[in-house]
Design a protein around this motif. Structure first.
Motif, PDB file in Angstrom:
ATOM      1  N   GLY A 271       0.802  -1.223   0.000  1.00 35.69           N
ATOM      2  CA  GLY A 271       0.000   0.000   0.000  1.00 35.69           C
ATOM      3  C   GLY A 271       0.833   1.269   0.000  1.00 35.69           C
ATOM      4  N   GLY A 272       2.171   1.145   0.064  1.00 36.24           N
ATOM      5  CA  GLY A 272       3.039   2.312   0.001  1.00 36.24           C
ATOM      6  C   GLY A 272       3.472   2.870   1.340  1.00 36.24           C
ATOM      7  N   ILE A 273       3.180   2.164   2.435  1.00 36.02           N
ATOM      8  CA  ILE A 273       3.551   2.644   3.772  1.00 36.02           C
ATOM      9  C   ILE A 273       4.996   2.245   4.061  1.00 36.02           C
ATOM     10  CG2 ILE A 273       3.057   2.452   6.238  1.00 36.02           C
ATOM     11  CD1 ILE A 273       0.139   1.833   5.409  1.00 36.02           C
ATOM     12  N   MET A 274       5.805   3.223   4.499  1.00 37.60           N
ATOM     13  CA  MET A 274       7.204   2.959   4.851  1.00 37.60           C
ATOM     14  C   MET A 274       7.257   2.192   6.173  1.00 37.60           C
ATOM     15  SD  MET A 274       9.123   4.387   2.493  1.00 37.60           S
ATOM     16  CE  MET A 274      10.702   4.652   3.211  1.00 37.60           C
ATOM     17  N   LEU A 275       8.054   1.129   6.227  1.00 39.53           N
ATOM     18  CA  LEU A 275       8.189   0.326   7.438  1.00 39.53           C
ATOM     19  C   LEU A 275       9.451   0.725   8.194  1.00 39.53           C
ATOM     20  CD1 LEU A 275       7.379  -3.210   6.015  1.00 39.53           C
ATOM     21  CD2 LEU A 275       5.914  -1.814   7.453  1.00 39.53           C
ATOM     22  N   PRO A 276       9.339   0.964   9.510  1.00 40.43           N
ATOM     23  CA  PRO A 276      10.553   1.233  10.293  1.00 40.43           C
ATOM     24  C   PRO A 276      11.374  -0.047  10.409  1.00 40.43           C
ATOM     25  CG  PRO A 276       8.637   1.141  11.727  1.00 40.43           C
ATOM     26  CD  PRO A 276       8.140   1.037  10.309  1.00 40.43           C
ATOM     27  N   GLU A 277      12.682   0.092  10.675  1.00 37.20           N
ATOM     28  CA  GLU A 277      13.571  -1.066  10.747  1.00 37.20           C
ATOM     29  C   GLU A 277      13.101  -2.117  11.742  1.00 37.20           C
ATOM     30  OE1 GLU A 277      17.992  -1.118  11.095  1.00 37.20           O
ATOM     31  OE2 GLU A 277      17.780   0.711   9.902  1.00 37.20           O
ATOM     32  N   LYS A 278      12.556  -1.668  12.881  1.00 38.93           N
ATOM     33  CA  LYS A 278      12.143  -2.615  13.919  1.00 38.93           C
ATOM     34  C   LYS A 278      11.019  -3.525  13.459  1.00 38.93           C
ATOM     35  CE  LYS A 278      13.536  -0.093  18.015  1.00 38.93           C
ATOM     36  NZ  LYS A 278      13.120   0.577  19.232  1.00 38.93           N
ATOM     37  N   SER A 279      10.154  -3.044  12.587  1.00 39.56           N
ATOM     38  CA  SER A 279       9.023  -3.874  12.168  1.00 39.56           C
ATOM     39  C   SER A 279       9.326  -4.680  10.909  1.00 39.56           C
ATOM     40  CB  SER A 279       7.777  -3.019  11.954  1.00 39.56           C
ATOM     41  OG  SER A 279       7.980  -2.118  10.893  1.00 39.56           O
ATOM     42  N   GLN A 280      10.506  -4.496  10.333  1.00 45.49           N
ATOM     43  CA  GLN A 280      10.895  -5.312   9.190  1.00 45.49           C
ATOM     44  C   GLN A 280      11.313  -6.682   9.713  1.00 45.49           C
ATOM     45  OE1 GLN A 280      14.011  -3.299   7.078  1.00 45.49           O
ATOM     46  NE2 GLN A 280      12.824  -1.429   6.858  1.00 45.49           N
ATOM     47  N   GLY A 281      10.710  -7.725   9.185  1.00 50.63           N
ATOM     48  CA  GLY A 281      11.039  -9.065   9.641  1.00 50.63           C
ATOM     49  C   GLY A 281      12.446  -9.458   9.215  1.00 50.63           C
ATOM     50  N   LYS A 282      13.003 -10.433   9.925  1.00 51.08           N
ATOM     51  CA  LYS A 282      14.325 -10.937   9.552  1.00 51.08           C
ATOM     52  C   LYS A 282      14.177 -11.729   8.260  1.00 51.08           C
ATOM     53  CE  LYS A 282      18.397 -13.031  11.475  1.00 51.08           C
ATOM     54  NZ  LYS A 282      19.027 -13.606  12.643  1.00 51.08           N
ATOM     55  N   VAL A 283      15.020 -11.430   7.304  1.00 49.58           N
ATOM     56  CA  VAL A 283      14.930 -12.076   5.993  1.00 49.58           C
ATOM     57  C   VAL A 283      15.609 -13.440   6.066  1.00 49.58           C
ATOM     58  CG1 VAL A 283      15.528 -11.878   3.564  1.00 49.58           C
ATOM     59  CG2 VAL A 283      14.901  -9.847   4.848  1.00 49.58           C
ATOM     60  N   LEU A 284      14.855 -14.487   5.768  1.00 44.84           N
ATOM     61  CA  LEU A 284      15.376 -15.844   5.859  1.00 44.84           C
ATOM     62  C   LEU A 284      15.671 -16.449   4.488  1.00 44.84           C
ATOM     63  CD1 LEU A 284      13.056 -17.244   8.686  1.00 44.84           C
ATOM     64  CD2 LEU A 284      15.286 -16.163   8.887  1.00 44.84           C
ATOM     65  N   GLN A 285      15.379 -15.699   3.424  1.00 44.34           N
ATOM     66  CA  GLN A 285      15.666 -16.191   2.084  1.00 44.34           C
ATOM     67  C   GLN A 285      16.980 -15.577   1.602  1.00 44.34           C
ATOM     68  OE1 GLN A 285      12.644 -14.553   2.629  1.00 44.34           O
ATOM     69  NE2 GLN A 285      11.276 -16.291   2.745  1.00 44.34           N
ATOM     70  N   ALA A 286      17.710 -16.359   0.793  1.00 44.35           N
ATOM     71  CA  ALA A 286      19.004 -15.886   0.294  1.00 44.35           C
ATOM     72  C   ALA A 286      19.315 -16.557  -1.037  1.00 44.35           C
ATOM     73  CB  ALA A 286      20.104 -16.186   1.297  1.00 44.35           C
ATOM     74  N   THR A 287      20.288 -15.989  -1.730  1.00 44.86           N
ATOM     75  CA  THR A 287      20.796 -16.564  -2.970  1.00 44.86           C
ATOM     76  C   THR A 287      22.196 -17.103  -2.712  1.00 44.86           C
ATOM     77  OG1 THR A 287      19.572 -14.943  -4.268  1.00 44.86           O
ATOM     78  CG2 THR A 287      21.371 -16.075  -5.381  1.00 44.86           C
ATOM     79  N   VAL A 288      22.455 -18.314  -3.162  1.00 48.16           N
ATOM     80  CA  VAL A 288      23.782 -18.922  -3.007  1.00 48.16           C
ATOM     81  C   VAL A 288      24.738 -18.252  -3.987  1.00 48.16           C
ATOM     82  CG1 VAL A 288      25.108 -21.068  -3.217  1.00 48.16           C
ATOM     83  CG2 VAL A 288      22.777 -21.125  -2.296  1.00 48.16           C
ATOM     84  N   VAL A 289      25.870 -17.746  -3.474  1.00 46.27           N
ATOM     85  CA  VAL A 289      26.842 -17.080  -4.348  1.00 46.27           C
ATOM     86  C   VAL A 289      28.144 -17.865  -4.483  1.00 46.27           C
ATOM     87  CG1 VAL A 289      25.873 -14.773  -4.045  1.00 46.27           C
ATOM     88  CG2 VAL A 289      27.634 -15.561  -2.478  1.00 46.27           C
ATOM     89  N   ALA A 290      28.440 -18.784  -3.556  1.00 49.08           N
ATOM     90  CA  ALA A 290      29.637 -19.623  -3.656  1.00 49.08           C
ATOM     91  C   ALA A 290      29.460 -20.837  -2.755  1.00 49.08           C
ATOM     92  CB  ALA A 290      30.882 -18.846  -3.242  1.00 49.08           C
ATOM     93  N   VAL A 291      30.030 -21.967  -3.147  1.00 47.15           N
ATOM     94  CA  VAL A 291      29.964 -23.191  -2.342  1.00 47.15           C
ATOM     95  C   VAL A 291      31.342 -23.830  -2.254  1.00 47.15           C
ATOM     96  CG1 VAL A 291      27.548 -23.696  -2.890  1.00 47.15           C
ATOM     97  CG2 VAL A 291      29.341 -24.651  -4.311  1.00 47.15           C
ATOM     98  N   GLY A 292      31.569 -24.518  -1.147  1.00 48.03           N
ATOM     99  CA  GLY A 292      32.803 -25.270  -0.974  1.00 48.03           C
ATOM    100  C   GLY A 292      32.721 -26.585  -1.728  1.00 48.03           C
ATOM    101  N   PRO A 293      33.811 -27.337  -1.774  1.00 49.40           N
ATOM    102  CA  PRO A 293      33.835 -28.600  -2.513  1.00 49.40           C
ATOM    103  C   PRO A 293      33.022 -29.713  -1.857  1.00 49.40           C
ATOM    104  CG  PRO A 293      35.919 -28.249  -1.386  1.00 49.40           C
ATOM    105  CD  PRO A 293      35.114 -26.997  -1.207  1.00 49.40           C
ATOM    106  N   GLY A 294      32.780 -29.624  -0.549  1.00 51.24           N
ATOM    107  CA  GLY A 294      32.027 -30.645   0.162  1.00 51.24           C
ATOM    108  C   GLY A 294      32.809 -31.165   1.347  1.00 51.24           C
TER     109      GLY A 294
END
Length: 99
Positions: free
Chosen positions: A26-49
């Motif tokens: 709706g266009g309402i700015m969210l303060p930092e405290k009410s922004q949820g912790k982001v649990l999604q990410a993109t893999v940028v590098a992996v080790g050999p195993g």
């Protein structure tokens, strides 16, 4: 492309978290405290195993470019060229998104 200068070891995975939503639909700015912790990410590098007891390398279960779900806590923050990345063990990643 700072992460190209960093190679995780063993079964470690380097990820870049998605940015938190700062504006609602709706266009309402969210303060930092009410922004949820982001649990999604993109893999940028992996080790050999990791190496098992027989000496065989067990490959990491995710690939560069995949979107993954992270645990709420954990990971090691790594700053590369003034950008934040996080390092997790392969076994700590909760899942990956399939398109």
């Amino acid at each position: 492309m700072a992460f190209r200068k960093f190679l995780p070891l063993f079964d470690r995975v380097l990820v870049e978290r998605f940015t938190a939503e700062t504006v609602t639909k709706g266009g309402i700015m969210l303060p930092e405290k009410s922004q949820g912790k982001v649990l999604q990410a993109t893999v940028v590098a992996v080790g050999p195993g990791s190496v098992n007891q027989k000496g065989h390398v067990l490959p990491v279960s995710v690939k560069v470019g995949e979107k993954v779900l992270l645990p709420e806590y954990g990971g090691t923050k790594v700053v590369l060229d003034d950008k934040d990345y996080f390092l997790f063990r392969d076994g700590d990643i909760l899942g990956k998104y399939v398109e």
